[in-house]
Design an enzyme around this catalytic site. Structure first.
Site, short mmCIF file in Angstrom:
data_model
loop_
_atom_site.label_atom_id
_atom_site.label_comp_id
_atom_site.label_asym_id
_atom_site.label_seq_id
_atom_site.Cartn_x
_atom_site.Cartn_y
_atom_site.Cartn_z
N HIS A 55 31.58 27.71 99.04
CA HIS A 55 30.87 26.84 97.95
C HIS A 55 31.73 26.41 96.85
O HIS A 55 32.67 27.31 96.47
CB HIS A 55 29.54 27.69 97.35
CG HIS A 55 29.94 28.72 96.80
ND1 HIS A 55 31.02 29.76 97.21
CD2 HIS A 55 29.40 29.46 95.95
CE1 HIS A 55 31.16 30.74 96.41
NE2 HIS A 55 29.98 30.80 95.67
N TYR A 112 29.56 40.48 88.13
CA TYR A 112 29.03 39.31 87.07
C TYR A 112 29.28 40.02 85.55
O TYR A 112 28.58 41.15 85.63
CB TYR A 112 27.61 39.09 87.52
CG TYR A 112 27.61 38.16 88.77
CD1 TYR A 112 27.83 37.03 88.88
CD2 TYR A 112 26.61 38.56 89.94
CE1 TYR A 112 27.61 36.08 89.75
CE2 TYR A 112 26.32 37.77 90.84
CZ TYR A 112 27.10 36.59 90.98
OH TYR A 112 26.81 35.66 91.93
N HIS A 136 28.39 40.12 98.02
CA HIS A 136 27.44 39.07 98.24
C HIS A 136 27.08 39.06 99.74
O HIS A 136 28.21 39.15 100.53
CB HIS A 136 27.57 37.73 97.85
CG HIS A 136 27.83 37.26 96.43
ND1 HIS A 136 26.71 37.69 95.49
CD2 HIS A 136 28.64 37.04 95.75
CE1 HIS A 136 26.98 37.33 94.23
NE2 HIS A 136 28.11 36.76 94.53
N GLU A 172 31.69 35.01 86.81
CA GLU A 172 31.97 35.74 87.93
C GLU A 172 33.42 35.98 88.07
O GLU A 172 34.09 35.21 88.09
CB GLU A 172 31.24 35.33 89.21
CG GLU A 172 31.50 35.86 90.51
CD GLU A 172 30.80 35.20 91.80
OE1 GLU A 172 30.87 34.04 91.72
OE2 GLU A 172 30.39 35.91 92.52
N HIS A 206 34.07 27.83 91.27
CA HIS A 206 32.81 27.18 91.38
C HIS A 206 31.99 27.46 90.41
O HIS A 206 32.18 28.29 89.25
CB HIS A 206 32.21 27.55 92.64
CG HIS A 206 31.99 29.09 92.88
ND1 HIS A 206 32.70 30.05 93.26
CD2 HIS A 206 30.82 29.71 92.23
CE1 HIS A 206 32.25 31.22 93.23
NE2 HIS A 206 31.08 31.05 92.64
N HIS A 243 26.31 30.84 86.15
CA HIS A 243 27.60 31.50 85.92
C HIS A 243 28.63 30.52 86.52
O HIS A 243 28.45 29.63 87.18
CB HIS A 243 28.14 32.65 86.84
CG HIS A 243 27.74 32.62 88.39
ND1 HIS A 243 26.73 32.82 88.88
CD2 HIS A 243 28.95 32.38 88.88
CE1 HIS A 243 27.24 32.65 90.34
NE2 HIS A 243 28.60 32.37 90.24
#
Ligand SMILES: [Fe+2]
Length: 309
Positions: free
Chosen positions: A201, A257, A248, A267, A154, A216
């Protein structure tokens, strides 16, 4: 078949300021497999477990950042339908001919309100993951080179007018909102996480004054242990780490990161839950924004908000 329309993130075209440094980083440190170079000087990579020709394309430029982020769609007829749906929605689209990128069919290109170029395509050459499709082995020993993510997963993009972006992704492209961070007015989204699948996501946006910025591009690892291994390899290779390993709150993924040599953040992550379109979006408020982003420290670092390319 339930999953249709937009299938998944396909490729990101990233600008690097020194091509040789970029080739070394994406090939040897991140551990993607180089799959080609074109007449424009672009270099193509795929993660080891991806079957399509390329998921990361780098080109040399004066400024770091992202040229475009592309999604693979189910078929050519879906591509044509989405093009006409976008036009009916008031979006200007442009067809990029097949072959403009190596092994990639024609693409539909358009700009979203955040200033980013998004592309859709139906066809990309299949090179396989080295295991075959008949009685395959469990993994590829060669895949241990570098950090070696299994796929490009993503991206997170920074720009203005993210409510317009959300509406377009929802109403035309069939995405749904999985999580969001809401500003103090309890109405305006600071950040949105959108999915076209059962992933937490496939693309995310953060509200930001400057359009078209990259926060990112993210790469999937199998386990928390591999996240730790990635951090070790980053240290060995003197990669600039922004934050992590940590977790997260949003998506629950475990993460690091860091920056490529040109300052593009990337990431490497593992985990995160699976979801479905009938599940209402998870909402985070600004008093807990620290935990939303970095669950252990429960506070944001200035670099996370301010450094984009
Ligand atoms: Fe991410």
């Amino acid at each position: 078949m339930a999953i249709g329309g937009v299938l998944r993130p396909g490729h990101a075209q990233i600008r690097v300021m020194n091509l040789e440094e970029g080739i070394h980083f994406y090939g040897n440190v991140l551990g993607l497999q180089e799959t080609g170079r074109d007449a424009q000087g672009r270099v193509y990579f795929k993660a080891w477990d991806e079957r399509d020709h390329s998921s990361v394309v780098i080109r040399e430029a004066d400024r770091a950042g992202i040229d475009h982020f592309a999604f693979k769609v189910q078929s050519k007829s879906v591509l044509s339908k989405l093009d006409s749906d976008l036009r009916a929605y008031g979006v200007n689209t442009e067809w990029v001919p097949a072959g403009e990128m190596l092994e990639t069919g024609e693409r539909v290109r358009f700009q979203v309100a955040s200033g980013h170029m998004i592309e859709l395509y139906a066809d990309k050459g299949v090179v396989g993951n080295g295991l075959g499709m008949l009685n395959p082995e469990a993994w590829q020993p060669m895949a241990e080179k570098g950090i070696a993510p299994t796929r490009m997963d993503h991206c997170l993009l920074y720009g203005p007018d993210i409510e317009k972006v959300e509406a377009l992704f929802r109403d035309v492209l069939g995405f749904y909102k999985v999580e969001h961070i809401v500003l103090e007015d309890d109405k305006t989204d600071l950040a949105i996480w959108l999915s076209c699948s059962i992933k937490a996501h496939d693309i995310a946006f953060v509200r930001h004054a400057v359009p078209g910025m990259l926060h990112h591009v993210s790469f999937l690892l199998d386990s928390w242990e591999k996240v730790l291994r990635a951090a070790d390899l980053m240290s060995m290779n003197r990669v600039s780490i922004d934050i992590g390993p940590t977790r997260h709150g949003v998506t629950r993924g475990t993460t690091i990161y860091a920056f490529d040599p040109s300052g593009n953040r990337f990431e490497t992550f593992a985990g995160g839950y699976q979801t479905y379109p009938d599940i209402p979006p998870i909402k985070w408020t600004m008093d807990e924004v620290g935990a939303a982003v970095f669950y252990h420290d429960r506070k944001l670092t200035p670099s996370f908000l301010e450094v984009v390319s």
